[in-house]
Design a protein around this motif. Structure first.
Motif, PDB file in Angstrom:
ATOM      1  N   VAL A   1       0.790  -1.181  -0.097  1.00 39.67           N
ATOM      2  CA  VAL A   1       0.137   0.079  -0.042  1.00 39.67           C
ATOM      3  C   VAL A   1       0.980   1.308   0.051  1.00 39.67           C
ATOM      4  O   VAL A   1       0.550   2.085  -0.668  1.00 39.67           O
ATOM      5  N   ARG A   2       1.741   1.342   0.932  1.00 39.51           N
ATOM      6  CA  ARG A   2       2.687   2.578   1.137  1.00 39.51           C
ATOM      7  C   ARG A   2       3.526   2.566  -0.269  1.00 39.51           C
ATOM      8  O   ARG A   2       3.855   3.845  -0.626  1.00 39.51           O
ATOM      9  N   GLU A   3       4.113   1.548  -0.834  1.00 37.63           N
ATOM     10  CA  GLU A   3       4.854   1.625  -1.989  1.00 37.63           C
ATOM     11  C   GLU A   3       4.138   2.120  -3.244  1.00 37.63           C
ATOM     12  O   GLU A   3       4.823   3.147  -3.820  1.00 37.63           O
ATOM     13  N   PHE A   4       2.855   1.632  -3.129  1.00 36.89           N
ATOM     14  CA  PHE A   4       2.148   2.192  -4.577  1.00 36.89           C
ATOM     15  C   PHE A   4       1.696   3.532  -4.380  1.00 36.89           C
ATOM     16  O   PHE A   4       1.845   4.407  -5.224  1.00 36.89           O
ATOM     17  N   LEU A   5       1.100   4.053  -3.016  1.00 41.15           N
ATOM     18  CA  LEU A   5       0.745   5.223  -2.965  1.00 41.15           C
ATOM     19  C   LEU A   5       1.682   6.505  -2.947  1.00 41.15           C
ATOM     20  O   LEU A   5       1.877   7.459  -3.371  1.00 41.15           O
TER      21      LEU A   5
ATOM     22  N   GLU B   1       1.992  10.537   3.325  1.00 38.82           N
ATOM     23  CA  GLU B   1       1.318   9.623   4.460  1.00 38.82           C
ATOM     24  C   GLU B   1       1.060  10.476   5.594  1.00 38.82           C
ATOM     25  O   GLU B   1       2.434  11.060   6.113  1.00 38.82           O
ATOM     26  N   LEU B   2       0.015  10.684   6.321  1.00 34.85           N
ATOM     27  CA  LEU B   2       0.057  11.431   7.527  1.00 34.85           C
ATOM     28  C   LEU B   2      -0.573  10.596   8.450  1.00 34.85           C
ATOM     29  O   LEU B   2      -1.069   9.661   8.230  1.00 34.85           O
ATOM     30  N   LEU B   3      -0.127  11.113   9.868  1.00 31.28           N
ATOM     31  CA  LEU B   3      -0.906  10.296  10.805  1.00 31.28           C
ATOM     32  C   LEU B   3      -2.000  10.694  11.317  1.00 31.28           C
ATOM     33  O   LEU B   3      -2.184  12.159  11.637  1.00 31.28           O
ATOM     34  N   PRO B   4      -3.215  10.114  11.254  1.00 33.01           N
ATOM     35  CA  PRO B   4      -4.548  10.567  11.244  1.00 33.01           C
ATOM     36  C   PRO B   4      -4.846  11.002  12.764  1.00 33.01           C
ATOM     37  O   PRO B   4      -4.133  10.634  13.905  1.00 33.01           O
ATOM     38  N   PRO B   5      -5.791  11.752  13.019  1.00 33.17           N
ATOM     39  CA  PRO B   5      -6.487  12.100  14.634  1.00 33.17           C
ATOM     40  C   PRO B   5      -7.173  11.051  15.064  1.00 33.17           C
ATOM     41  O   PRO B   5      -7.638  10.233  14.477  1.00 33.17           O
ATOM     42  N   LEU B   6      -7.166  11.269  16.417  1.00 31.72           N
ATOM     43  CA  LEU B   6      -7.813   9.759  16.884  1.00 31.72           C
ATOM     44  C   LEU B   6      -9.360  10.211  17.697  1.00 31.72           C
ATOM     45  O   LEU B   6      -9.974   9.630  17.785  1.00 31.72           O
TER      46      LEU B   6
ATOM     47  N   PHE C   1      -2.687  10.250   2.350  1.00 32.40           N
ATOM     48  CA  PHE C   1      -3.385   9.074   2.685  1.00 32.40           C
ATOM     49  C   PHE C   1      -2.837   8.790   4.005  1.00 32.40           C
ATOM     50  O   PHE C   1      -1.975   9.293   4.724  1.00 32.40           O
ATOM     51  N   TYR C   2      -3.757   8.082   4.703  1.00 30.07           N
ATOM     52  CA  TYR C   2      -3.802   7.793   6.119  1.00 30.07           C
ATOM     53  C   TYR C   2      -3.865   6.090   6.263  1.00 30.07           C
ATOM     54  O   TYR C   2      -4.582   5.525   5.358  1.00 30.07           O
TER      55      TYR C   2
END
Length: 762
Positions: free
Chosen positions: A466-470, A477-482, A527-528
């Motif tokens: 997933v990370r390789e493709f995107l 890539e961001l870290l999302p809020p919880l 993406f997250y």
């Protein structure tokens, strides 16, 4: 009071089962056999390591069963595939090496599948240092061949004596009667119970001092429980008190469900039956049973599924009085024993006179005058009994004669019932609904499961891909809020959990979609890998598709269209599948996946699509009524998914079926510019996406139309007033993706710390 059986030697098969029963543990055992010793050894090692209380199995091949050792040896020499382990064709030293360091007092190994002529098998297992097998003079003669019954009885008399002589003291030879099957899907249980008891008594009279008495799960759980209790009671009444004994249940031996969910439900029901009715051991079947010889991993998965169901089940006390099954079985037993002290001769005479008569069995020594039927409640009854010492059921006189179609219908009753997958009642306790026990085992057991480890290896590679493709497509890539003041309100009946955030009512994220839109200001392609928490309705626990905690691959691209988002989703899925098959093909195959399962997906080309209206029409053609104004329901998704051979998109959901953030088509009022990505093979929705609504005034109007208070979304609307970039995006469920890749039955099997809706878990 009945005297207690004398325990077998601690190192023997029967003693192991007795120790487990005393500890409240059901022993689960596979039907597993491979010709290659290394593969067979690996199967035993992984059976031993399963998250369950297990015994090992060497299931022998068909050539060995019929005594054609020359053909078995020729197949080995040619490398031809066999459907089991040819124990008499392999040198004893090779079998001993296979068992070394694997078989021990905590993991005994039994040779399964007997023969009407068992001497070669018994000599081979004795030479290999084993002490347990199965068979019987009737049960390995009548259903399987044309060996005369008199010859089979004589062969098994010698076989019992040989087995007892070959197992050195102080170990105890163990023999399991197969009489509880006997075309068991059509024989009323009184006959099966009697045959199992009579074969056990035959073993004892020929020198065996540790026996197991079998019964095969049939068509009615109440009748099956009566049968197991009758078998135990008759064993106490007729077997000498010094004989070690236990009951073994076979998961259904008839036409097996073809769907994974149906096969799993039937297996779980057999495990619950074993515990409730007091069987100490269960022989399992796998979800692949109706299609091919199962892999090692599929066998391990079945063992762990059965063990988990058993762990959640409590034994039940038998009712007072003589059950119908007990009375019928006792009549059969007494009729045979009245024929003389020589039990072998008595069995031959009983079949010759028709006192024992297996329905629909074509063996020349079977009278063939008995007939059975399924009553409206699902119990097996006698319609014709010939010369047997029991009467036809009272309702049989009102029945029309059984036709070929009726016989086929009876044979397929169980598979059809379990494949039909009836929904669970809303709010029901899943463990109390037959066939709906799709809940995980205790956490420690689950974490130790080889199935989970395999799934996590696949997940690890999927995340890498997933990370390789995107990243290759220019996404950050961001870290999302919880937590936040609001979260996505668009879940199907799911609720958000509240959090006290310094005196303010915040929510745990059910989806970070609003934050994705906000983030476009600085990150036009992002993406997250986002953790989500959704309190799903309890009735979704049995779907295999819902968890309270899960992760989502969230993707958003500024100035993108629906078609742009679909191209990214299709490319992402294809890349992940290709990478996982390159990285861990052996893991996927052990889980039962084949490359053909993904052949159409990997062949390239654009994914097909249909509109929501077209999907509704297709479902009507399949007999499933779907509202044209709502999301495709879970059953509808599954119907469409099963009909496909590669993933496809459903576009144009109606306004009101999705959240306020899905953009309405300006040229087609009431239609949204959104989509679902549906996996083939029955796995349903993998991803949902849409073009996003970005206009402030339209967002406020859509919020009000959907019953949302715009004031709750003040921070988001303020950004919209200032200007949010038009965009499109999607969310792809990580656990759903891994389930699709692995072919497992439920999302909890691909989650290390599963939390099912309505099920309290750590």
């Amino acid at each position: 009071m009945t005297a207690a059986a004398t325990p077998a030697h601690p190192g023997s098969f029967g003693a192991f089962v007795a120790r487990c029963a005393a500890a409240g543990q059901l022993v689960v055992q596979p039907r597993m056999g491979f010709a290659d010793p290394e593969r067979m050894r690996d199967g035993l090692r992984r059976t031993k390591a399963a998250a369950a209380t297990t015994a090992g199995t060497l299931t022998i091949d068909s050539y060995t069963r019929v005594g054609d050792q020359a053909a078995a040896r020729a197949a080995l020499a040619e490398g031809a595939p066999l459907n089991g382990y040819p124990i008499a064709a392999h040198p004893a030293a090779r079998t001993r090496a296979l068992l070394a360091g694997v078989a021990d007092t905590g993991f005994p190994v039994q040779v399964r599948h007997g023969s009407a002529r068992p001497e070669a098998i018994i000599r081979a297992l004795g030479a290999a240092g084993l002490d347990a097998t199965e068979g019987g003079p009737v049960s390995y003669c009548l259903p399987y061949g044309r060996t005369p019954l008199a010859e089979s009885v004589a062969q098994w008399a010698r076989g019992c004596e040989l087995l007892a002589a070959l197992v050195p003291a102080p170990r105890t030879a163990h023999l399991e009667s197969f009489g509880g099957c006997m075309l068991g899907q059509l024989a009323p249980p009184g006959l099966l119970v009697a045959l199992s008891l009579l074969e056990g008594l035959f073993f004892v009279r020929h020198g065996i001092r540790s026996v197991s008495l079998s019964y095969a799960q049939q068509t009615h759980p109440g009748q099956d429980a009566e049968a197991l209790r009758a078998l135990r009671r008759l064993a106490e009444e007729f077997l000498p008190p010094e004989v070690d004994r236990h009951l073994v249940l076979y998961t259904y031996m008839g036409v097996y469900p073809r769907t994974a969910h149906g096969a799993t439900r039937l297996l779980e029901d057999s495990a619950r039956l074993a515990v409730r009715a007091g069987a100490e051991r269960l022989i399992v079947k796998t979800a692949a049973e109706a299609h091919r010889i199962p892999t090692v991993q599929e066998n391990v998965r079945a063992l762990e599924t059965a063990a988990a169901a058993a762990a959640r089940t409590a034994p039940e006390q038998a009712g007072d009085g003589d059950s119908e099954v007990y009375q019928e079985a006792r009549r059969f037993v007494e009729a045979v024993l009245d024929l003389g002290d020589d039990l072998g001769r008595a069995l031959r005479t009983a079949f010759a006179r028709g006192l024992l008569d297996v329905p629909y069995c074509l063996h020349p020594d079977n009278a063939g005058r008995s007939r059975s039927f399924l009553d409206p409640g699902g119990r097996l009854r006698w319609s014709d009994t010939g010369a047997m010492p029991v009467a036809p059921h009272a309702s049989s006189s009102r029945r029309t004669p059984l036709t070929a179609d009726g016989l086929l219908g009876a044979l397929f009753t169980t598979s059809s019932r379990y494949d039909s997958d009836p929904p669970a009642p809303k709010g029901a306790d899943m463990d109390q609904i037959p066939g709906q026990g799709h809940t995980p085992p205790p956490l420690g057991t689950h974490l130790a499961s080889p199935t989970l480890r395999s799934a996590m290896l696949v997940q690890q590679e999927a995340l890498y891909a997933v990370r390789e493709f995107l990243r290759g497509q220019g996404f950050t890539e961001l870290l999302p809020p919880l937590v936040g003041p609001v979260t996505d309100p668009g879940g199907r009946g799911a609720k958000a959990l509240d959090v006290d955030y310094y005196g303010q009512p915040y929510k745990l994220m059910t989806s970070a979609i609003l934050y994705k839109q906000a983030s476009l200001r600085g990150f036009p392609r992002l993406f997250y890998i986002a953790p989500n928490v959704r309190v799903e309705p309890p009735e979704t626990a049995g779907t295999g598709r819902h968890l309270v905690e899960f992760h989502q691959i969230d993707v958003e691209l500024a100035d993108g269209t629906r078609e742009d988002a679909q191209a990214v989703a299709a490319g992402l899925l294809t890349h992940v599948v290709e990478h996982v098959w390159r990285a861990v093909p052996e893991v996927l195959r052990e889980l039962g996946r084949e490359e053909m399962d993904f052949a159409e997906l990997r062949s390239g080309g654009k994914f097909d699509s249909c509109t929501h209206a077209e999907a509704v029409a297709r479902l009507a053609g399949h007999g499933h009524i779907q509202s044209p104004d709502a999301e495709i329901d879970w059953t509808g998704e599954k119907v469409l998914s099963l009909a496909a051979d590669r993933p496809f998109f459903i576009d144009d959901y109606p306004k009101g079926s999705r959240g306020f953030y899905d953009r309405e088509d300006p040229e087609r009022p009431g239609v949204l510019r959104n989509f679902d990505l549906i996996a083939h093979g029955g796995y349903g929705e993998l991803a949902s996406g849409s073009e996003r609504e970005a206009d402030y005034a339209t967002l406020v109007t859509r919020m009000r139309e959907s019953g949302e208070n715009p004031a709750k979304y003040a921070w988001y609307l303020e950004l919209a007033r200032e200007g949010i970039a038009p965009s499109a995006g999607f969310g792809m469920g990580l656990q759903r993706l891994v389930r699709f890749l692995t072919g497992l039955d439920a999302l909890w099997q691909v989650s290390a710390y599963p939390k099912l809706p309505g099920v309290i878990a750590p």
